[in-house]
Design an enzyme around this catalytic site. Structure first.
Site, PDB file in Angstrom:
ATOM      1  N   GLY A 102       0.833  -1.195   0.000  1.00 16.09           N
ATOM      2  CA  GLY A 102       0.000   0.000   0.000  1.00 16.09           C
ATOM      3  C   GLY A 102       0.867   1.244   0.000  1.00 16.09           C
ATOM      4  N   LYS A 103       0.323   2.336  -0.471  1.00 16.61           N
ATOM      5  CA  LYS A 103       1.028   3.627  -0.390  1.00 16.61           C
ATOM      6  C   LYS A 103      -0.009   4.733  -0.517  1.00 16.61           C
ATOM      7  CE  LYS A 103       5.411   4.810  -0.080  1.00 16.61           C
ATOM      8  NZ  LYS A 103       6.344   4.035   0.727  1.00 16.61           N
TER       9      LYS A 103
END
Ligand code: NAD
Length: 409
Positions: A102-103
């Site tokens: 994720g980011k």
């Protein structure tokens, strides 16, 4: 800035081609599972309202909940966020962490905001982030955010949920459930990966150059010195210092703590930061920014081992030049995955309420690095390819297995 998303997809496509990954799985992983763009309205100190654009990308959550950083900078792009989420999927899988990539981020200049505005922006981001939580998506810190910002995120989450949930946010201060060693983890991992590669190449007490002396570069340089590497040159954005006999890295760190910059260190001679990567040495550790080794300078690099402490410091063209010249590159997804590993330890500690001593964190991190390196090398040998491709293949195999078990193909 180069097209990081295209470069990340190119890395994925090349590894997928070599390992003959099923086309439908390749297609699935070439796109994020979800990418959301949302707005965060902020009341400025002078009473005006301003809208900020925010993103969160979840590359895949087949292996486990998505996890990782929140980047805040004025020219943030959706492509950068997607690329970093894919890199996190690969870093988690390469180190056998049961998490997806994720980011997130906000297009904003933290330096242009007052402390109050910055806090309200962080809290607004967390309120609007969907989904979130220890079993869904766990944000952490990145450029433009720090432990203080993570403390506000956790506080916001706990106010919304109504219960304590230290595992819902990573990179927190220790007093709020952060892991011991979290700050040093990436630098420790870089030094461990460099040690493994140097041993493989039969290098004894090798000379090394470290570009960048921030959170990652300083800890990497200190730990490399502890492990017997001779640090012959170090640079930061202000300049460089060198000593072919070896710099006293602890004294350099004290100098940087005091003055905020590498130049002026009395224990070394001033050096040209433009050509530091071409210094006569055996190991090169780019720990500053991406794309510093390109077709323009890769042919002049004297080191036989490059350890990617920064994300993507070696351009695809330079990578090919190094491969032709027999220069070993330890890829970013292995070399700098230590931070991701200790973030996983942080979540585990938060869920179990069992807080590990520093020695335990370091010992378990070292084991993960040894495993990630060995399995990447094994995959590279199996397919007759580079360590970078081997690492991606190792990671893609793990993600593929999770997808197949779930019947998602
Ligand atoms: P930082 O901001 O703490 O330090 C960056 C260092 O690089 C500073 O010393 C700065 O002066 C120097 N620098 C910047 N531009 C430079 C240039 N053009 N030439 C020479 N030096 C330059 O950042 P950090 O947290 O140490 O991260 C460094 C790199 O590692 C980044 O690419 C980051 O994305 C990557 N990374 C960091 C982590 C982490 O845990 N912090 C994890 C994985 C990857």
């Amino acid at each position: 800035m180069s097209d990081v998303w295209a470069e990340a997809q190119c890395n994925l496509a090349r590894a997928a081609e070599i390992m003959k990954l099923e086309p439908e799985l390749t297609e699935r992983l070439m796109r994020p599972q979800s990418f959301t763009e949302f707005t965060v309205p902020l009341r400025l100190d002078d009473g005006r309202k301003k809208i900020f654009v925010a993103y969160r990308c979840r590359h895949q959550d087949a292996v486990g909940p998505t996890k990782d950083g929140t980047r805040i900078r004025p020219d943030l792009t959706p492509g950068e966020i997607k690329a970093l989420a894919l890199f996190m999927s690969v870093k988690h899988a390469v180190a056998d962490i049961p998490a997806g990539g994720g980011k997130g981020g906000i297009e904003a200049d933290p330096a242009a905001l007052s402390e109050g505005e910055y806090e309200r922006l962080i809290r607004g981001f967390m309120r609007r982030l969907t989904p979130k939580g220890a079993f869904r998506d766990v944000p952490g810190a990145d450029l433009g955010t720090d432990a203080r910002a993570m403390a506000w995120m956790l506080d916001e989450y706990e106010q919304i949920s109504g219960f304590h949930a230290p595992a819902a946010v990573n990179d927190k201060p220790f007093e709020l459930g952060g892991s011991r060693g979290g700050h040093e983890a990436t630098g420790w991992g870089v030094a461990a990966a460099a040690g493994l590669a140097a041993a493989e190449l039969g290098l004894k007490n090798p000379s090394a150059v470290v570009q960048g002396f921030g959170q990652v570069g300083s800890v990497a340089a200190l730990t490399l010195a502890e492990r017997g590497f001779r640090i012959v040159a170090v640079s930061d954005v202000h300049g460089a210092v060198a000593d072919p006999a070896g710099l006293d890295v602890a004294a350099l760190a004290a100098h940087v703590l005091k003055t905020g910059r590498v130049p002026g260190f009395p224990g070394g001679r001033p050096a040209d930061p433009e050509t530091i990567l071409e210094t006569d040495c055996q190991v090169l550790v780019p720990a500053a920014v991406q794309d510093v080794l390109t077709a323009a300078n890769a042919g002049r690099v004297k080191a036989g081992l490059v350890v990617e402490a920064a994300n993507a410091p070696v351009s695809p063209e330079a990578d090919e030049i190094f491969e032709r010249r027999g220069v070993t590159v330890v890829p970013d997804v292995v070399a700098n995955c230590g931070g991701a590993v200790v973030c996983d330890f942080e979540r585990t500690q938060g869920l179990s309420n069992d807080w590990w001593p520093l020695a335990t964190v370091r010992e378990r991190l070292e084991k993960r690095l040894v495993g990630a390196y060995a399995e990447s090398r094994a995959a590279a040998r199996e397919f007759g390819t580079s360590l970078r491709r081997g690492a991606w293949i190792k990671a893609l195999r793990r993600i593929r297995a999770a997808l197949l078990w779930r019947g998602w193909s």
